[in-house]
Design a protein around this motif. Structure first.
Motif, PDB file in Angstrom:
ATOM      1  N   THR A 121     -66.200 -75.140 -19.816  1.00 29.22           N
ATOM      2  CA  THR A 121     -65.091 -74.973 -20.756  1.00 29.22           C
ATOM      3  C   THR A 121     -64.590 -76.302 -21.295  1.00 29.22           C
ATOM      4  OG1 THR A 121     -64.411 -72.949 -19.612  1.00 29.22           O
ATOM      5  CG2 THR A 121     -62.788 -74.000 -21.038  1.00 29.22           C
ATOM      6  N   ARG A 124     -66.854 -77.625 -24.016  1.00 34.33           N
ATOM      7  CA  ARG A 124     -66.733 -76.848 -25.259  1.00 34.33           C
ATOM      8  C   ARG A 124     -65.444 -77.208 -25.995  1.00 34.33           C
ATOM      9  NH1 ARG A 124     -67.866 -72.527 -21.822  1.00 34.33           N
ATOM     10  NH2 ARG A 124     -65.874 -71.541 -22.373  1.00 34.33           N
ATOM     11  N   GLU A 125     -64.353 -77.350 -25.251  1.00 35.79           N
ATOM     12  CA  GLU A 125     -63.088 -77.710 -25.887  1.00 35.79           C
ATOM     13  C   GLU A 125     -63.130 -79.122 -26.451  1.00 35.79           C
ATOM     14  OE1 GLU A 125     -60.119 -77.119 -22.927  1.00 35.79           O
ATOM     15  OE2 GLU A 125     -60.079 -74.928 -23.150  1.00 35.79           O
ATOM     16  N   THR A 126     -63.808 -80.027 -25.757  1.00 35.52           N
ATOM     17  CA  THR A 126     -63.931 -81.407 -26.253  1.00 35.52           C
ATOM     18  C   THR A 126     -64.695 -81.450 -27.564  1.00 35.52           C
ATOM     19  OG1 THR A 126     -63.852 -82.310 -24.002  1.00 35.52           O
ATOM     20  CG2 THR A 126     -64.817 -83.701 -25.724  1.00 35.52           C
ATOM     21  N   ASP A 128     -65.038 -79.025 -29.718  1.00 34.48           N
ATOM     22  CA  ASP A 128     -64.214 -78.391 -30.749  1.00 34.48           C
ATOM     23  C   ASP A 128     -63.139 -79.349 -31.244  1.00 34.48           C
ATOM     24  OD1 ASP A 128     -63.487 -76.120 -32.339  1.00 34.48           O
ATOM     25  OD2 ASP A 128     -61.790 -75.767 -30.997  1.00 34.48           O
ATOM     26  N   ASN A 129     -62.512 -80.085 -30.335  1.00 34.25           N
ATOM     27  CA  ASN A 129     -61.462 -81.034 -30.734  1.00 34.25           C
ATOM     28  C   ASN A 129     -62.011 -82.157 -31.602  1.00 34.25           C
ATOM     29  OD1 ASN A 129     -59.481 -79.635 -29.318  1.00 34.25           O
ATOM     30  ND2 ASN A 129     -59.784 -80.825 -27.444  1.00 34.25           N
ATOM     31  N   ASP A 173     -56.743 -82.853 -27.585  1.00 32.27           N
ATOM     32  CA  ASP A 173     -55.717 -82.538 -28.574  1.00 32.27           C
ATOM     33  C   ASP A 173     -54.346 -82.804 -27.957  1.00 32.27           C
ATOM     34  OD1 ASP A 173     -54.244 -81.666 -30.682  1.00 32.27           O
ATOM     35  OD2 ASP A 173     -54.933 -79.583 -30.649  1.00 32.27           O
ATOM     36  N   THR A 249     -67.235 -71.726 -30.629  1.00 34.31           N
ATOM     37  CA  THR A 249     -66.038 -70.900 -30.397  1.00 34.31           C
ATOM     38  C   THR A 249     -66.302 -69.433 -30.725  1.00 34.31           C
ATOM     39  OG1 THR A 249     -65.261 -71.399 -32.646  1.00 34.31           O
ATOM     40  CG2 THR A 249     -64.502 -72.840 -30.872  1.00 34.31           C
ATOM     41  N   LYS A 252     -64.152 -66.405 -29.203  1.00 33.09           N
ATOM     42  CA  LYS A 252     -62.865 -66.064 -29.804  1.00 33.09           C
ATOM     43  C   LYS A 252     -63.056 -65.233 -31.064  1.00 33.09           C
ATOM     44  CE  LYS A 252     -60.949 -70.458 -28.148  1.00 33.09           C
ATOM     45  NZ  LYS A 252     -60.336 -71.754 -28.538  1.00 33.09           N
TER      46      LYS A 252
END
Length: 285
Positions: A121, A124-126, A128-129, A173, A249, A252
Motif C-alpha cells: 500500500t 502504491r500511495e507514493t 500516486d502522490n 502528501d 488506483t 477505488k
C-alpha cells in the motif's frame, strides 16, 4: 272461556306485526299503499343529501378533473431532460462499453488484485502522490487559471510547494493534513472542464476504447491536455503514464463503477447519465 281464547289470539296477531320504533307499520306490510315510508335518521340524511345535491360528490376535491392533473410527471421529465445526452453513436458506444466492461471487471479487477499483493500500500500511495504532484499539479494549476478560479490555483500552488519541500519531493502528501486558510475540497480541473466553463457544448456522448465514458468536448480536452506542461517526449508516453496512474488506483475506481452499473437495469444508460451529471457538476462548481 271462549271469550278468553279469542282475546289471547287477537293479542298474538297484533304482536306479530313488525313496526318501527315510532309504532308505524312499514309500507310493505300495510294495506294502504299510499302511506309514506317511515322517516328514520338514516333515510332522512340520505334523502336530504340527494335532494340538496344532484351530484353527491360535487363538493369533494376534483381529483380527476382534467384541469388539475394530480399525476403530472412534468417534474420528472424536467429532471430527466437535465441529464439527457445526445448519443448518435450509440451502436459504437455500446460495443466499446461492453469491451471496456469486460476489460475492467474480468481483466483489470483480478490483475489489480494480484498487483496489490505484490506492491504494498505504501508504494502504491507514493507512486500516486508523485504523479499527482509533478504531473497533475501544473495542469490543474493552468486550468484553474484559465477558468478564473484564482483561489483554487493558489491552493494548488501552495500544496505543490509544501509537498515538494517537506514531502520528499512529493512522495508524501503532507499538505492534506494541513488546514489551509481556504479549505481544499479536492477539485481537479482539466482541459475538458475549462472548455465547458468557456461555454463550449459537450457534444455527442462518446465511449473511448480503454478510456471509457467521454464526449466530444472532453475527448478534445484529453488530447489537448497531453500537450500541457509537463509533457513527456514522445507524447504517447503521457498516455502511458496516465494509464499506469489509473491502474495504480483501479480498486477505488472499480468500487464506484460497480456501484453505478452493478444494480442498474440498463448499465449503459446508467453510466452515460452518471458521467453527464458528474461533468456538469464539475463545470458548475
Amino acid at each position: 272461556m271462549r271469550n278468553c281464547f279469542w282475546l289471547i289470539l287477537a293479542l298474538l296477531i297484533v304482536n306479530t306485526q313488525p313496526a318501527y320504533a315510532d309504532g308505524e307499520i312499514p309500507l310493505a306490510m300495510s294495506n294502504d299503499t299510499f302511506l309514506s315510508p317511515p322517516v328514520t335518521s338514516l333515510l332522512y340524511s340520505s334523502s336530504t343529501l340527494v335532494a340538496d345535491n344532484d351530484d353527491p360528490f360535487s363538493d369533494e376535491p376534483e381529483f380527476f378533473d382534467d384541469s388539475s392533473d394530480y399525476f403530472d410527471d412534468s417534474e420528472y421529465d424536467e429532471e430527466n431532460s437535465a441529464v439527457a445526452v445526445t448519443d448518435p453513436l450509440e451502436g459504437w458506444n455500446r460495443m466499446w462499453f461492453s469491451i471496456n466492461d469486460w476489460l475492467y471487471i474480468d481483466v483489470g479487477k483480478p490483475a489489480h488484485a494480484a498487483y496489490r499483493i505484490v506492491v504494498p500500500t505504501f508504494a502504491r500511495e507514493t507512486l500516486d502522490n508523485v504523479v499527482i504532484n509533478w504531473f497533475g499539479m501544473p495542469r490543474r494549476f493552468i486550468n484553474a487559471i484559465l477558468q478564473a478560479k484564482f483561489a483554487l490555483a493558489g491552493i494548488e500552488f501552495s500544496r505543490f510547494v509544501v509537498n515538494t519541500a517537506f514531502g520528499f519531493g512529493g512522495m508524501i502528501d503532507i499538505a492534506k493534513d494541513l488546514k489551509p486558510v481556504i479549505p481544499h475540497t479536492g477539485e481537479k480541473e482539466d482541459l475538458g472542464q475549462t472548455f465547458g466553463t468557456w461555454g463550449i457544448p459537450a457534444g455527442p456522448y462518446l465511449v473511448l476504447p480503454f478510456f471509457g465514458a467521454s464526449n466530444f468536448r472532453d475527448t478534445a480536452g484529453l488530447i489537448g491536455g497531453a500537450f500541457l506542461p509537463p509533457s513527456l517526449d514522445p507524447v504517447y508516453l503521457n498516455y502511458a503514464l496516465f494509464a499506469g496512474a489509473q491502474f495504480n488506483t483501479l480498486d477505488k475506481r472499480i468500487t464506484v463503477y460497480e456501484d453505478i452499473v452493478g444494480t442498474a437495469i440498463e448499465p449503459y444508460i446508467a453510466l452515460r447519465n452518471a458521467y453527464s451529471q458528474l461533468r456538469t457538476a464539475q463545470i458548475e462548481n
